[in-house]
Motif scaffolding. Structure first.
Motif, PDB file in Angstrom:
ATOM      1  N   SER A  99       0.823  -1.199   0.000  1.00 31.95           N
ATOM      2  CA  SER A  99       0.000   0.000   0.000  1.00 31.95           C
ATOM      3  C   SER A  99       0.860   1.252   0.000  1.00 31.95           C
ATOM      4  O   SER A  99       1.782   1.366   0.799  1.00 31.95           O
ATOM      5  N   PRO A 100       0.520   2.186  -0.855  1.00 28.18           N
ATOM      6  CA  PRO A 100       1.129   3.502  -0.701  1.00 28.18           C
ATOM      7  C   PRO A 100       0.528   4.155   0.535  1.00 28.18           C
ATOM      8  O   PRO A 100      -0.472   3.663   1.063  1.00 28.18           O
ATOM      9  N   PRO A 101       1.103   5.265   1.021  1.00 24.52           N
ATOM     10  CA  PRO A 101       0.521   5.921   2.195  1.00 24.52           C
ATOM     11  C   PRO A 101      -0.971   6.183   1.991  1.00 24.52           C
ATOM     12  O   PRO A 101      -1.413   6.536   0.913  1.00 24.52           O
ATOM     13  N   HIS A 102      -1.742   5.976   3.023  1.00 24.13           N
ATOM     14  CA  HIS A 102      -3.185   6.209   3.075  1.00 24.13           C
ATOM     15  C   HIS A 102      -4.004   5.181   2.296  1.00 24.13           C
ATOM     16  O   HIS A 102      -5.208   5.332   2.199  1.00 24.13           O
ATOM     17  N   ALA A 103      -3.388   4.173   1.720  1.00 26.86           N
ATOM     18  CA  ALA A 103      -4.126   3.070   1.090  1.00 26.86           C
ATOM     19  C   ALA A 103      -3.990   1.873   2.013  1.00 26.86           C
ATOM     20  O   ALA A 103      -3.118   1.837   2.878  1.00 26.86           O
ATOM     21  N   ARG A 104      -4.830   0.901   1.848  1.00 26.75           N
ATOM     22  CA  ARG A 104      -4.849  -0.222   2.779  1.00 26.75           C
ATOM     23  C   ARG A 104      -4.926  -1.557   2.058  1.00 26.75           C
ATOM     24  O   ARG A 104      -5.842  -2.326   2.267  1.00 26.75           O
ATOM     25  N   ARG A 105      -3.961  -1.853   1.190  1.00 29.24           N
ATOM     26  CA  ARG A 105      -3.940  -3.142   0.527  1.00 29.24           C
ATOM     27  C   ARG A 105      -2.513  -3.541   0.177  1.00 29.24           C
ATOM     28  O   ARG A 105      -1.653  -2.697  -0.017  1.00 29.24           O
TER      29      ARG A 105
END
Length: 181
Positions: A99-105
């Protein structure tokens, strides 16, 4: 940066970010402090189970411990990428994308061979796993009710409960997408 150096720096970075000592992290993860010290110094070679225990104790996605810094365009060839091997089963998880920052996968390629099943402890609350089987046959999903999958089959299940992946034939491979709340 090699995988061991990446893991060492990541464990130290995430422990310091959490504001906890080596002793406290070792306790939370169920590891000896000496083992954690070796891992942080780059002298250890952790199993996938050890890395999951640390990620859970740090309340971070597994990928934060194994993903090296990456360029804007990234190709991961078959057989490449940061891989973690199981101590309990013929099972290898290779991180393809985190996940890039602020993503959740996070996205993983998994290869497994028949033998002992890879039983996973629950991940942090709200985690969901998605599996697309690419080759072979496997039992996957909740430990209490695994589902048999064939090539091209898709399965989604809660990752915050015990779950399993078991290759039923040689050359079994899948892509896993993990969603974190």
């Amino acid at each position: 940066m090699d995988v061991i150096a990446t893991v060492a720096a990541s464990i130290r970075r995430e422990r310091e970010r959490a504001g906890i000592s080596q002793t406290e992290l070792a306790r939370r993860a169920g590891l000896a402090k000496s083992t954690l010290s070796q891992l942080e110094s780059g002298a250890g070679n952790p199993s996938v189970e050890t890395l999951w225990a640390l990620a859970t104790a740090l309340e971070v996605p597994f990928s934060r411990l194994v993903d090296p810094p990456r360029p804007a365009v990234r190709v991961v060839r078959a057989g490449e990428g940061p891989a973690a091997h199981s101590d309990r089963a013929d099972y290898t998880a290779t991180l393809l994308a985190s996940s890039p920052p602020h993503a959740r996968r996070d996205l993983y390629r998994v290869t497994a061979e028949p033998g002992e099943a890879r039983v996973s402890d629950p991940h942090p609350p709200g985690t969901a796993e998605h599996v697309v089987l690419g080759a072979g046959r496997a039992l996957a999903g909740p430990a209490s009710e695994p589902v048999e999958l064939g090539p091209g089959d898709y399965l989604s299940y809660p990752g915050d409960a015990p779950h399993v992946f078991e290759a039923l034939v040689p050359g079994t491979a899948a892509v896993f997408l993990m969603e974190h709340l």
